[in-house]
Design an enzyme around this catalytic site. Structure first.
Site, PDB file in Angstrom:
ATOM      1  N   LYS A   1     -29.604  -0.080  26.497  1.00  8.49           N
ATOM      2  CA  LYS A   1     -29.793   0.826  27.532  1.00  8.49           C
ATOM      3  C   LYS A   1     -31.092   1.568  27.202  1.00  8.49           C
ATOM      4  O   LYS A   1     -31.018   1.915  26.077  1.00  8.49           O
ATOM      5  CB  LYS A   1     -28.552   1.762  27.774  1.00  8.49           C
ATOM      6  CG  LYS A   1     -28.560   2.523  29.079  1.00  8.49           C
ATOM      7  CD  LYS A   1     -27.251   3.196  29.120  1.00  8.49           C
ATOM      8  CE  LYS A   1     -27.321   4.332  30.267  1.00  8.49           C
ATOM      9  NZ  LYS A   1     -25.989   5.097  30.524  1.00  8.49           N
TER      10      LYS A   1
ATOM     11  N   SER B   1     -24.080   5.104  34.842  1.00  4.12           N
ATOM     12  CA  SER B   1     -25.487   5.082  34.763  1.00  4.12           C
ATOM     13  C   SER B   1     -25.964   3.912  34.016  1.00  4.12           C
ATOM     14  O   SER B   1     -27.264   3.702  34.009  1.00  4.12           O
ATOM     15  CB  SER B   1     -26.177   6.480  34.054  1.00  4.12           C
ATOM     16  OG  SER B   1     -25.495   6.556  32.822  1.00  4.12           O
TER      17      SER B   1
ATOM     18  N   GLY C   1     -20.991   9.116  28.931  1.00  3.87           N
ATOM     19  CA  GLY C   1     -20.569  10.574  29.066  1.00  3.87           C
ATOM     20  C   GLY C   1     -19.848  10.888  30.122  1.00  3.87           C
ATOM     21  O   GLY C   1     -19.262  12.047  30.231  1.00  3.87           O
ATOM     22  N   GLY C   2     -19.526  10.168  31.485  1.00  4.35           N
ATOM     23  CA  GLY C   2     -18.867  10.386  32.360  1.00  4.35           C
ATOM     24  C   GLY C   2     -18.565   8.956  33.118  1.00  4.35           C
ATOM     25  O   GLY C   2     -18.754   8.987  34.272  1.00  4.35           O
TER      26      GLY C   2
ATOM     27  N   SER D   1     -20.194   6.051  32.316  1.00  6.31           N
ATOM     28  CA  SER D   1     -21.293   5.348  32.343  1.00  6.31           C
ATOM     29  C   SER D   1     -21.467   3.985  32.010  1.00  6.31           C
ATOM     30  O   SER D   1     -22.180   3.052  32.506  1.00  6.31           O
ATOM     31  CB  SER D   1     -22.475   6.139  31.764  1.00  6.31           C
ATOM     32  OG  SER D   1     -22.806   7.269  32.688  1.00  6.31           O
TER      33      SER D   1
END
Length: 634
Positions: free
Chosen positions: A232, A308, A329-330, A332
């Site tokens: 990533k 993401s 982190g959320g 992703s």
């Protein structure tokens, strides 16, 4: 003094102080809610509140106009304030007395050791850990190394590639040409659907040639030698720049070497193909990126991959790479894995070293693997695991281990697991296809293994969501503060600018309040884990959403979609818990559905064991509409 009497005195004093503070606020003409200390909350009175995020869906030129308003000094503050009021954020953060002390990063109580596991040497070589991981897997059957039109679809696994290399059926150099051709085909599509932001075909050929030579000499570095892996764009991969999906971040942040996790993969012989596309700065759940083009869902190119980690999920789901590294982190890693029908692991906070990633220094984000099977997740996880020295001192991680899937006791250990399910929350999905499919697979699992499904209650889910937004948002704003001070925020995509307008509105008091909530939510979950081994939910509250055409050029802001995609995600990030998403079927439109398994701290082995068991239930799998048979070159 009698201990019970002493405890009653302490409680009485605490209640008196809370009532005194509340009364003081009333006298001052202010209204403030008062939370009971978490241990005193009566769970039998907790009612599930399916609160929806209140925010407009904006895209195209309307989004551009809205951003201009949000960034005006007075009007912008009023708009952001209205948004926060609609979603009761200030009510939770500023108008509520929270008795718990703040928890500024996850704090884990000591955990009971997992059973039926093989321990790994955290400070040893990555190659040795991978070798140990291979021994934990069921015996490999070369006869299964087939994927024809007459058999049900399945992805090629890492061990399939390894067998083909060792049997001289193909070479990493031959496969590299198939990979390069597929990546170029994706990049040349109209509209553009780039999987990678940074890619160098000559470098891929060079890595593949070195791997091929090692096989010719009979000296492969590990079973990951010659395996193609994407990284990533917010994780350092030398000499590629780390842009984080922006057009400018690399100008202020040079890459001098690989991130720790990347260097561990490289030492195992993995071929690192380049930097995968992503939602800019990880600040979104769809994967839309007007800067470089939006990665498309291989099951339906008109739909989002989820974000993401959009590029990592798409490149694995399309068959081009066996695995990828993402950040979470959320949600992703888990969100795009669920939407693309593959597997994504979010490790315990501190289990992997995040040095060399843009998230370095945060308290909610980790680096983790994405792959098409749990088996491949295990192999990549074994390579990259290892806490940083500071995390070993502060977090006291349990020794890393893997489930011994080759053991005759594996079935028995799996059957002893207790799975926690909060039914009202579980069923709160955009489409009933999701909860129905997940319910069916849970029942099938329980019937097969005899595992117990235990009903649980999780209080204050909306407070948890708010605490997470404040935590990740404040950390992102702090990290980019020097760049924002010189106006670089104006070079961000429009949806990122809206997010940062919200993040920059949070005060120090908001942040502390969020960390008080974090401690409460941690308490509830640790109590739940005294009754169950894992918590099971759908991974997302909806399947892959359609991509509005106007979003390709301008992006979009759709907080309702974000709320649906993140509904079950937040606890693992705010509390640092391990979680995995596995595919369990499809909705009526043929779009993938994921099941999430959340474990207690450091219990990666437990969730990997259960994920493997779910995977073995003969779940329907479909060949993605956009798929490349890289091993066979079709």
């Amino acid at each position: 003094m009698d201990k019970k009497f002493q405890s009653r005195v302490v409680k009485a004093v605490r209640h008196s102080m809370i009532l005194f503070l509340a009364l003081t606020w009333q006298i001052m003409g202010k209204t403030r809610s008062v939370m009971l200390p978490a241990p005193e909350v009566d769970l039998t009175t907790v009612k599930y509140d399916p609160l929806e995020i209140e925010a407009p869906h904006i895209t195209g030129l309307s989004l551009k106009f809205f951003v201009k308003l949000v960034e005006l000094p007075l009007i912008g503050s009023l708009l952001v304030g209205h948004l926060k009021k609609q979603n009761k954020m200030n009510q939770m953060l500023r108008d509520t007395l929270i008795p718990e002390p703040p928890m500024f990063r996850p704090e884990f109580p000591p955990q009971e050791p997992e059973t039926g596991v093989v321990f790994l040497k955290e400070d040893g070589k990555s190659e040795d850990r991978v070798e140990s991981a291979v021994k934990c897997l069921p015996q490999y059957d070369p006869a299964s190394n087939c994927n024809s039109d007459s058999t049900p679809f399945r992805y090629w696994k890492i061990r399939d590639y390894a067998y083909s290399y060792r049997s001289s059926l193909t070479t990493p150099s031959m496969v590299a040409e198939h990979v390069i051709s597929a990546i170029e085909e994706f990049s040349n599509k109209k509209p553009s659907t780039p999987l990678l932001i940074s890619f160098n075909a000559d470098d891929v050929r060079k890595q593949a040639a070195a791997s091929t030579q090692r096989f010719e000499e009979g000296k492969p570095l590990s079973i990951l030698d010659g395996i193609f892996v994407a990284i990533k764009d917010d994780i350092d991969l030398y000499p590629h720049p780390s842009k984080g999906g922006t057009t400018w971040l690399h100008e202020f942040r040079s890459v001098e070497k690989d991130a720790v996790s990347v260097s561990r993969l490289r030492s195992c012989g993995a071929i690192l193909v380049g930097k995968a596309n992503m939602h800019e700065l990880g600040m979104g759940t769809t994967g839309v990126n007007p800067n470089y083009g939006t990665a498309r869902n291989p099951h339906d190119l008109e739909r989002y991959t989820g974000g993401s980690s959009s590029g990592p999920a798409a490149i694995v789901a399309s068959g081009i790479c066996s695995a990828a590294l993402g950040t979470d982190g959320g949600g992703s890693i888990r969100i795009p894995s669920s939407l693309c029908g593959i597997v994504g692991l979010k490790t315990t906070y501190g289990r992997t070293d995040i040095k060399g990633a843009l998230c370095d220094g945060g308290t909610v984000e980790i680096i983790g693997p994405i792959a098409s099977s749990v088996e491949d997740i295990i192999l990549i996880y074994a390579a990259i695991l290892g806490s940083s020295h500071p995390d070993k001192i502060s977090l006291h991680p349990s020794a890393p281990c893997l489930p011994d899937l080759s053991s005759h006791e594996n079935h028995k250990v799996t059957g002893s697991m207790r799975l926690g399910k909060y039914t009202d929350w579980f069923n709160d999905v955009f489409s009933p296809d999701i909860s129905n499919k997940c319910e069916d697979i849970l029942n099938m699992f329980s019937e097969t293994y005899g595992s117990k499904i235990v009903e649980i209650v999780i209080p204050e889910l909306d407070e948890m969501r708010t605490a997470h937004v404040v935590s990740i948002g404040s950390e992102a704003a702090a990290a980019l503060s020097p760049d924002i001070q010189i106006g670089m925020d104006k070079k961000l995509t429009l949806d990122s600018r809206i997010n940062f307008a919200l993040f920059n509105s949070f005060t120090a008091a908001d942040y502390v309040a969020a960390q008080r909530i974090r401690r409460r939510i941690m308490y509830y979950h640790m109590e739940i884990f005294k009754k169950v081994d894992v918590i099971v939910t759908p991974t997302t509250g909806m399947t892959a959403p359609l991509i509005p055409k106007s979003a390709l050029a301008y992006g979009e802001s759709n907080m309702k979609v974000t709320g649906n995609l993140m509904r079950f995600i937040v606890a693992a990030n705010l509390l640092g818990l391990p979680a995995i998403s596995i595919p369990v079927g499809y909705d009526k439109q043929g779009l993938p559905i994921g099941l999430q398994i959340i474990g207690r701290p450091w219990a990666e082995a437990t969730i990997l064991r259960l994920a493997t068991a779910f995977e073995g239930l003969r779940i329907e799998t479909k060949r993605p509409a956009s798929y490349f048979d890289i091993l066979k070159g079709k």
